[in-house]
Design an enzyme around this catalytic site. Structure first.
Site, short mmCIF file in Angstrom:
data_model
loop_
_atom_site.label_atom_id
_atom_site.label_comp_id
_atom_site.label_asym_id
_atom_site.label_seq_id
_atom_site.Cartn_x
_atom_site.Cartn_y
_atom_site.Cartn_z
N ARG A 104 0.87 -1.17 0.00
CA ARG A 104 0.00 0.00 0.00
C ARG A 104 0.91 1.22 0.00
O ARG A 104 1.62 1.49 0.97
CB ARG A 104 -0.91 -0.01 1.23
CG ARG A 104 -1.89 1.17 1.29
CD ARG A 104 -2.77 1.07 2.54
NE ARG A 104 -3.56 2.26 2.74
CZ ARG A 104 -4.81 2.43 2.33
NH1 ARG A 104 -5.41 1.46 1.67
NH2 ARG A 104 -5.46 3.55 2.56
N HIS A 131 -7.15 1.23 -6.78
CA HIS A 131 -7.47 0.56 -5.51
C HIS A 131 -8.31 -0.68 -5.82
O HIS A 131 -9.49 -0.76 -5.47
CB HIS A 131 -8.23 1.52 -4.60
CG HIS A 131 -8.30 1.08 -3.17
ND1 HIS A 131 -7.73 -0.09 -2.70
CD2 HIS A 131 -8.90 1.66 -2.08
CE1 HIS A 131 -7.96 -0.20 -1.41
NE2 HIS A 131 -8.66 0.84 -1.01
N GLN A 134 -10.45 -2.79 -3.08
CA GLN A 134 -11.71 -2.20 -2.65
C GLN A 134 -12.83 -2.54 -3.63
O GLN A 134 -13.97 -2.78 -3.22
CB GLN A 134 -11.58 -0.68 -2.52
CG GLN A 134 -12.85 0.01 -2.04
CD GLN A 134 -13.23 -0.39 -0.63
OE1 GLN A 134 -12.42 -0.27 0.28
NE2 GLN A 134 -14.46 -0.84 -0.43
N ASP A 219 -16.15 9.13 -2.58
CA ASP A 219 -14.95 8.98 -1.77
C ASP A 219 -14.58 10.37 -1.26
O ASP A 219 -15.16 11.37 -1.70
CB ASP A 219 -13.81 8.38 -2.63
CG ASP A 219 -12.60 7.95 -1.82
OD1 ASP A 219 -12.70 7.95 -0.57
OD2 ASP A 219 -11.56 7.64 -2.42
N CYS A 259 -15.92 3.90 0.39
CA CYS A 259 -14.84 2.99 0.80
C CYS A 259 -14.32 3.29 2.20
O CYS A 259 -13.58 2.47 2.77
CB CYS A 259 -13.70 3.02 -0.21
SG CYS A 259 -12.90 4.62 -0.39
N ARG A 287 -14.11 -6.37 2.65
CA ARG A 287 -12.68 -6.33 2.32
C ARG A 287 -12.01 -7.62 2.81
O ARG A 287 -11.16 -8.20 2.13
CB ARG A 287 -12.02 -5.12 2.99
CG ARG A 287 -12.34 -3.77 2.36
CD ARG A 287 -11.69 -3.57 1.02
NE ARG A 287 -10.23 -3.69 1.09
CZ ARG A 287 -9.42 -2.69 1.45
NH1 ARG A 287 -9.91 -1.51 1.79
NH2 ARG A 287 -8.10 -2.88 1.47
#
Length: 303
Positions: A104, A131, A134, A219, A259, A287
């Site tokens: 990450r 991402h 996600q 987001d 998310c 997740r």
């Protein structure tokens, strides 16, 4: 099966992605029924974090524990990556000692280079560009609540960021239409938009994007690393907040996803997070299950 990486959704075929979503639902049911399933005892995942996270660390670490394996947390202070060692060298060394690597970070090029020189599968757990993990959770969540997303309409409201780019890839891989509403100057990757012009519609008005949508997604307006732009972005994104009133323009059974973490009062109103159409918290839990399915997919034929 030879070694595979998961850097974007395009690294798996549509059939493999749908198979992975189905398996995530199975693994979730097994967990809920108390089934012990430990196929990866004594296997180790290296988790390299240059960007902090709650959901990413908890889900991957828990997932490896469920599988009987171990997840090793590595911050920039814990590796030579943070001290100038070439990514190529770090990849060779780390991958020689572990079975799978999760990264990450900020630069997508770093993850690509690491994967090129890694002897084990590499998972992109977030970069500034994409991402994909996600999106696995999001697709699982939609399937659990509404069935297949194929042929549906998704509305993205807000910044054309890494999540938006991944939704563009998802629209191609899972075969849905995507309306993107963002202010001028904050559009998603132009090449991605052009490559998927047959299913992407760029709009400025959130109301147009949400009209008759089956799923509405947003987001934060300022992602990690953009904190200095927070005030400017709040000005630029005025009018792009997802509220129950905006959701009323979508289809009657439309869902809302985020998310997380959510900045209530900015990209989403506080009452929208508590609305019955909001599935952000089941989405967050997924997740764990989607990533377990991904780990199993990448490791099962290599052990």
């Amino acid at each position: 099966m030879s070694k595979r990486h998961f850097l974007t959704l395009l690294d798996l075929t549509p059939a493999e992605l749908n198979q992975l979503i189905a398996r995530a639902i199975e693994l979730k049911q097994m967990r809920n029924e108390g089934v012990i399933y430990e196929p990866f005892k004594n296997r180790v995942m290296a988790m390299i974090f240059e960007k902090a996270s709650t959901r990413t660390r908890v889900s991957f670490e828990t997932g490896m524990a469920h599988f009987g394996g171990h997840a090793m947390f590595l911050s920039p202070r814990d590796t030579q990556l943070g001290r100038g060692e070439p990514v190529e060298d770090s990849a060779r060394v780390i991958s020689s000692m572990v079975d799978i690597v999760m990264i990450r970070t900020f630069s997508h090029a770093l993850v690509q280079t690491f994967a090129e020189y890694s002897s084990v599968p590499v998972i992109n757990a977030l970069t500034d560009d994409f991402h994909p993990c996600q999106l696995l959770a999001d697709m699982q969540t939609f399937h659990e609540y509404r069935g297949s997303i194929q042929g549906k309409t998704v509305a993205w409201v807000g910044d054309g960021n890494n999540m938006c780019n991944s939704y563009i890839n998802a629209s191609r891989q899972f075969d849905f239409k995507l309306n993107i509403a963002c202010p001028e100057g904050f559009e998603p990757n132009a090449d991605l938009v052009a490559q998927n012009a047959d299913r992407i519609t760029l709009l400025e008005a959130p109301e147009e994007a949400v009209d008759k949508a089956d799923l509405v997604v947003t987001d934060v307006w300022a992602s990690m690393g953009q904190e200095s732009e927070q005030r400017e972005r709040i000005r630029e994104f005025r009018g792009y907040q997802v509220t129950p009133q905006l959701m009323d323009l979508a289809n009657k059974d439309a869902l809302f996803m985020h998310c997380l973490p959510a900045h209530r009062g900015e990209e989403v109103s506080a009452d929208m997070m508590d609305d019955q159409r909001c599935v952000a918290f089941p989405e967050a839990e997924n997740r764990l299950h989607a990533q377990k399915a991904l780990i199993e997919f990448l490791l099962k034929d290599l052990i």
